[in-house]
Enzyme design. Structure first.
Site: not given
Length: 297
Positions: A163, A47, A134, A210
């Site tokens: 995540k 992001t 992640y 998240i």
């Protein structure tokens, strides 16, 4: 340490020819989400457009995020790469900057084998910061299966969280089951990487999210999390469904194109522009996004 609602921060850019970093806009976004009650910050993830920043810009954003957090909440730095040496470079820089932990996306494109993945994460973890794995196979082209995550947790003491953005609840439950009884200083954390799955993940033993949506509606997302933690599942479910239209709108195009436009519409940043090869949200989808946002005023 990394439970609760953690926004995956956008990185605002100015509207000049070089699309330079908008540091004032970044600070404004950080203050906004902190006022909304979030439990941590993530800088320079997907992001945050880390893929289109220079190393110097990447490090500057980490430094500014750590400074703006000012020890009020943890500041996490995205430092992953498909090049282990680059991941080491950025993780050392994050440590020097005072980050509380790092998020390491699994190496993308080159599809490493199992032993390579284990060595990659161990080598970066040796720097000493808490590490969040992640897993986002839709972007990396490779899923990290539950048994691999569990092996990492068993053998890397400072691997503290994952995540999970695979969208596979069965896999997430297997990770939770396989790590919840391990003899560790801190319990292993599984956090949702999909806003639409935050409440379902909490319901099977997850620890938070998240989140992209938390950039725009941090307070509502924190309220949902708090309601669930207080065992008011019905009220949490109501909040979850209230946020669904926004969460869907923020993914009408590839992230972070819509969320940056939403931040601009909300007055958090001056420009919702993104760097090529991404392109900014067009007029038609911007109008749709405005309509959705108006329902959350």
């Amino acid at each position: 340490m990394f439970e609760g609602v953690i926004p995956a921060l956008i990185t605002p850019f100015n509207d000049d020819a070089s699309q330079s970093l908008d540091i004032e806009g970044l600070r404004n976004c950080i203050e906004y989400v902190i006022r909304g009650g979030v439990h941590g910050l993530l800088a320079c993830g997907s992001t945050g457009e880390s893929a289109t920043m220079t190393h110097a810009e990447h490090i500057r954003v980490i430094e500014e995020t750590v400074s703006a957090a000012s020890n009020r909440i943890p500041a996490i730095a995205g430092t992953g790469s498909n090049n282990t040496e680059e991941a080491l470079l950025m993780t050392r820089a994050a440590k020097m900057s005072g980050a509380d932990g790092v998020l390491l996306i699994s190496p993308y494109y080159n599809k490493p084998n199992r032993s390579g993945l284990l060595k990659h994460y161990r080598k970066v973890a040796d720097i000493g910061l808490p590490v969040i794995v992640y897993n986002i196979p839709g972007r990396t082209g490779q899923n990290l299966p539950a048994d691999l995550i569990i092996e990492m947790v068993e053998t890397i003491p400072n691997l503290v969280a994952v995540k999970e953005a695979s969208g596979n609840l069965d896999q997430m439950m297997a990770i939770i089951q396989g790590t919840q009884d391990l003899d560790r200083e801190y319990p292993f954390i599984l956090t949702s990487g999909d806003d639409s799955l935050t409440l379902p993940v909490l319901s099977v033993g997850g620890h938070g999210c998240i989140s992209v949506t938390a950039n725009i509606e941090p307070k509502r997302l924190v309220e949902m999390y708090d309601l669930f933690r207080r065992s008011d599942v019905k009220a949490a479910m109501k909040k979850h469904y209230e946020l669904m239209d926004l969460s869907k709108a923020l993914f009408m195009e590839v992230n972070p194109v819509p969320v940056k436009r939403a931040a601009e519409i909300r007055g958090l940043i001056n420009s919702g522009n993104v760097r090529l090869p991404l392109d900014s949200l067009g007029e038609q989808n911007t109008a749709i996004l405005r309509g959705v946002l108006s329902r959350y005023d």
